[in-house]
Design a protein around this motif. Structure first.
Motif, PDB file in Angstrom:
ATOM      1  N   UNK A 182       0.833  -1.209   0.000  1.00 47.31           N
ATOM      2  CA  UNK A 182       0.000   0.000   0.000  1.00 47.31           C
ATOM      3  C   UNK A 182       0.864   1.254   0.000  1.00 47.31           C
ATOM      4  N   UNK A 183       1.910   1.268   0.828  1.00 45.09           N
ATOM      5  CA  UNK A 183       2.770   2.454   0.880  1.00 45.09           C
ATOM      6  C   UNK A 183       3.555   2.618  -0.418  1.00 45.09           C
ATOM      7  N   UNK A 184       3.878   1.503  -1.076  1.00 45.32           N
ATOM      8  CA  UNK A 184       4.539   1.574  -2.381  1.00 45.32           C
ATOM      9  C   UNK A 184       3.601   2.170  -3.408  1.00 45.32           C
ATOM     10  N   UNK A 185       2.329   1.730  -3.376  1.00 41.28           N
ATOM     11  CA  UNK A 185       1.327   2.236  -4.310  1.00 41.28           C
ATOM     12  C   UNK A 185       1.137   3.747  -4.132  1.00 41.28           C
ATOM     13  N   UNK A 186       1.295   4.211  -2.901  1.00 41.58           N
ATOM     14  CA  UNK A 186       1.124   5.641  -2.610  1.00 41.58           C
ATOM     15  C   UNK A 186       2.419   6.431  -2.822  1.00 41.58           C
ATOM     16  N   UNK A 187       3.444   5.749  -3.313  1.00 41.30           N
ATOM     17  CA  UNK A 187       4.734   6.371  -3.616  1.00 41.30           C
ATOM     18  C   UNK A 187       5.414   6.942  -2.371  1.00 41.30           C
ATOM     19  N   UNK A 188       5.170   6.301  -1.229  1.00 42.83           N
ATOM     20  CA  UNK A 188       5.820   6.707   0.014  1.00 42.83           C
ATOM     21  C   UNK A 188       7.101   5.913   0.221  1.00 42.83           C
ATOM     22  N   UNK A 189       7.079   4.647  -0.140  1.00 45.87           N
ATOM     23  CA  UNK A 189       8.277   3.822  -0.123  1.00 45.87           C
ATOM     24  C   UNK A 189       8.421   3.149  -1.475  1.00 45.87           C
ATOM     25  N   UNK A 190       9.571   2.558  -1.716  1.00 49.44           N
ATOM     26  CA  UNK A 190       9.791   1.875  -2.984  1.00 49.44           C
ATOM     27  C   UNK A 190      10.774   0.728  -2.832  1.00 49.44           C
ATOM     28  N   UNK A 191      10.942  -0.005  -3.892  1.00 52.90           N
ATOM     29  CA  UNK A 191      11.847  -1.143  -3.869  1.00 52.90           C
ATOM     30  C   UNK A 191      13.162  -0.840  -4.561  1.00 52.90           C
ATOM     31  N   UNK A 192      13.889  -1.899  -4.853  1.00 50.15           N
ATOM     32  CA  UNK A 192      15.197  -1.776  -5.503  1.00 50.15           C
ATOM     33  C   UNK A 192      15.073  -2.106  -6.987  1.00 50.15           C
ATOM     34  N   UNK A 193      16.037  -1.680  -7.798  1.00 52.24           N
ATOM     35  CA  UNK A 193      15.969  -1.905  -9.254  1.00 52.24           C
ATOM     36  C   UNK A 193      15.892  -3.377  -9.638  1.00 52.24           C
ATOM     37  N   UNK A 194      16.351  -4.270  -8.759  1.00 50.61           N
ATOM     38  CA  UNK A 194      16.332  -5.693  -9.111  1.00 50.61           C
ATOM     39  C   UNK A 194      15.002  -6.358  -8.786  1.00 50.61           C
ATOM     40  N   UNK A 195      13.971  -5.567  -8.421  1.00 47.16           N
ATOM     41  CA  UNK A 195      12.654  -6.127  -8.154  1.00 47.16           C
ATOM     42  C   UNK A 195      12.464  -6.625  -6.737  1.00 47.16           C
ATOM     43  N   UNK A 196      13.420  -6.325  -5.871  1.00 43.58           N
ATOM     44  CA  UNK A 196      13.292  -6.740  -4.466  1.00 43.58           C
ATOM     45  C   UNK A 196      12.959  -5.530  -3.591  1.00 43.58           C
ATOM     46  N   UNK A 197      12.500  -5.820  -2.379  1.00 48.38           N
ATOM     47  CA  UNK A 197      12.247  -4.775  -1.390  1.00 48.38           C
ATOM     48  C   UNK A 197      13.294  -4.820  -0.280  1.00 48.38           C
ATOM     49  N   UNK A 198      13.878  -5.985  -0.089  1.00 42.28           N
ATOM     50  CA  UNK A 198      14.860  -6.215   0.972  1.00 42.28           C
ATOM     51  C   UNK A 198      14.289  -5.843   2.351  1.00 42.28           C
ATOM     52  N   UNK A 199      13.229  -6.534   2.763  1.00 39.39           N
ATOM     53  CA  UNK A 199      12.536  -6.181   4.012  1.00 39.39           C
ATOM     54  C   UNK A 199      13.393  -6.370   5.254  1.00 39.39           C
TER      55      UNK A 199
END
Length: 501
Positions: A46-63
């Motif tokens: 949800x926060x990614x969809x709202x452009x508040x957080x994002x992931x890495x270029x390799x398609x991971x989030x690294x939680x």
């Protein structure tokens, strides 16, 4: 070539470090390392969809990776929509204007959300700890600042120890726990000094946003004050709301960032007393706090009032010499001081285990209450109900009519001569001493009230033992206290004791 490689690595590092703060475009793409089964997955997406957080270029989030204090500032600033366009320099020696997180850090510092380490540093590149994150979230989302000790809040964590005399991360951790925003790293540990992970941070952010209770926050300017010194949430119904004073920093203008949090519990009306300063003068303000449900949510509103509520008056009727208690009261009549009838039979209650009777005074003024006892005797009392700007209740003063009093210091003592020290004492009370005795009598005279002091030529020393210890008491003389409410006068004689050394 070496400079070019270095520059490329720097850009890549900055991009990855800012990814949690939403520097990448919003996407519905699933991160390969955040399956839906993870407890933080919903928050991450949800926060990614709202452009508040994002992931890495390799398609991971690294939680499982940590986040820095700078990243945390950027995320939270974006989430609570802080204005970063004209920020003041926060003065941190390790946060220059060239820092990618400068504006976010400056905005949060300006709003009192962060304050740094205390040694002039903020530590923007330091991994943020769980305890630090808790304190930032409580301030950023303006959660109710409950007093931990006063509210007896649950604390299952052995490593979270609040101190009533200072504010710490412990208070804020327990506030988050109270609202179900955080849990521990185990059943009895929170691990406040452990670094928070990206997955945990996403979950905490979304939970804080979702679980913050409905409330109102008001500052001094909204009440035409410069500073809020004290509040009391006197409630008509104690379950309606809770008021919390949060002290803030002093601004250059001389005003403060103090605020009052109004946390509603249910529909109804309560009262709020606010004491503050304006132009270096103390100002008291009184409000009704109305709580109404609108669209399924409790909404507080304030209404400034100057009214007073019916206030309890208490008349002491206990007389051990007559074996009399409040149970011996037959009825009470009430008249205004100028003779207007109020009640021929007041409704009263027995108070203080039979020591007194109590009833409500509904209007400002002076009154005469006559208490009729079952044995045919009666006693009169003067009652004064005066405005109290620091309360919705009147300031109540009560005296029993007694125009004279006496005391016997005992024939065995040689007190010598006595001296009335108070100037113009006869305008207050007439004091006499029976010839050849230590019996003193005082009778009201004149129209003044006050205290008249009487000194003995010789002190009286008495010893008293209670079976365990013995005490020495030294009597220096007497003092007579005269009180008046309208035509009702009370004269009482007391012994003057030498103060302890």
């Amino acid at each position: 070539m070496r400079k070019r490689v270095t520059a490329m690595l720097t850009v890549l590092f900055l991009a990855c470090s800012l990814s949690l703060a939403g520097t990448f475009a919003a996407t519905t793409k699933q991160f390969s390392d955040v399956p839906p089964s993870k407890y933080f997955a919903g928050a991450v997406y949800e926060l990614t969809e709202r452009n508040i957080i994002g992931g890495y270029p390799d398609g991971t989030f690294k939680p499982g990776n940590t986040i820095t204090r700078g990243q945390a500032a950027a995320i939270i600033t974006k989430m609570i929509k802080l204005d970063t366009s004209n920020v003041l320099d926060p003065g941190f020696e390790d946060v220059t204007t060239s820092n990618g997180y400068y504006k976010a850090i400056a905005a949060m510092a300006e709003h009192g959300i962060i304050s740094g380490y205390g040694d002039g540093r903020y530590g923007p590149n330091d991994p943020i700890k769980r305890g630090q994150m808790a304190s930032i979230l409580v301030k950023a989302f303006d959660l109710p600042r409950y007093n931990i000790s006063a509210h007896d809040m649950a604390n299952p964590f052995k490593d979270v120890i609040p101190y009533y005399y200072l504010t710490s991360h412990a208070d804020n951790i327990l506030i988050l726990y109270k609202f179900g925003i955080v849990g521990g790293t185990s059943s009895d540990k929170f691990s406040p000094n452990a670094f928070i992970t990206r997955g945990q941070a996403a979950k905490m952010l979304k939970a804080t946003e979702d679980l913050k209770p409905p409330m109102m926050t008001i500052g001094p300017a909204e009440m035409d004050l410069e500073e809020i010194e004290w509040i009391e949430d006197e409630k008509i119904d104690s379950a309606v709301y809770h008021g919390i004073l949060v002290k803030g920093k002093v601004l250059f203008s001389g005003e403060t960032e103090d605020k009052i949090q109004i946390v509603p519990f249910k529909e109804g009306t309560g009262t709020l007393i606010v004491r503050g300063l304006k132009e270096n003068k103390t100002v008291n303000k009184k409000y009704y706090v109305h709580i109404k449900e609108e669209n399924g949510e409790l909404k507080p509103t304030l209404e400034e009032k100057e009214t007073f509520h019916a206030t309890e008056a208490e008349l002491a009727v206990l007389d051990e010499s007559r074996n009399r208690t409040s149970q011996d009261v037959e009825k009470i009549t009430l008249y205004t001081m100028d003779g207007h009838h109020v009640s021929s039979s007041l409704k009263f209650e027995h108070c203080q285990y039979g020591y007194s009777v109590c009833f409500d005074i509904k209007q400002q003024g002076q009154y005469i209450a006559t208490v009729y006892f079952k044995d045919g005797e009666e006693a009169r009392y003067g009652i004064e109900a005066a405005p109290n700007q620091a309360s919705f209740n009147y300031e109540i003063r009560v005296i029993e009519e007694q125009t004279s009093d006496q005391v016997d210091m005992g024939a065995k003592y040689n007190i010598g001569k006595h001296t009335i020290r108070t100037k113009d004492a006869e305008q207050i009370v007439t004091v006499t001493r029976d010839p050849g005795t230590n019996v003193f009598r005082a009778t009201a005279s004149g129209q003044q009230e006050g205290i008249v002091d009487i000194d003995f030529e010789h002190k009286i020393t008495e010893k008293s033992c209670d079976g365990t210890d013995c005490y020495t008491i030294v009597w220096l003389g007497l003092y007579v206290k005269v009180e008046r409410i309208g035509s009702i006068v009370n004269v009482s004689i007391f012994k003057s004791m030498e103060p302890d050394h």
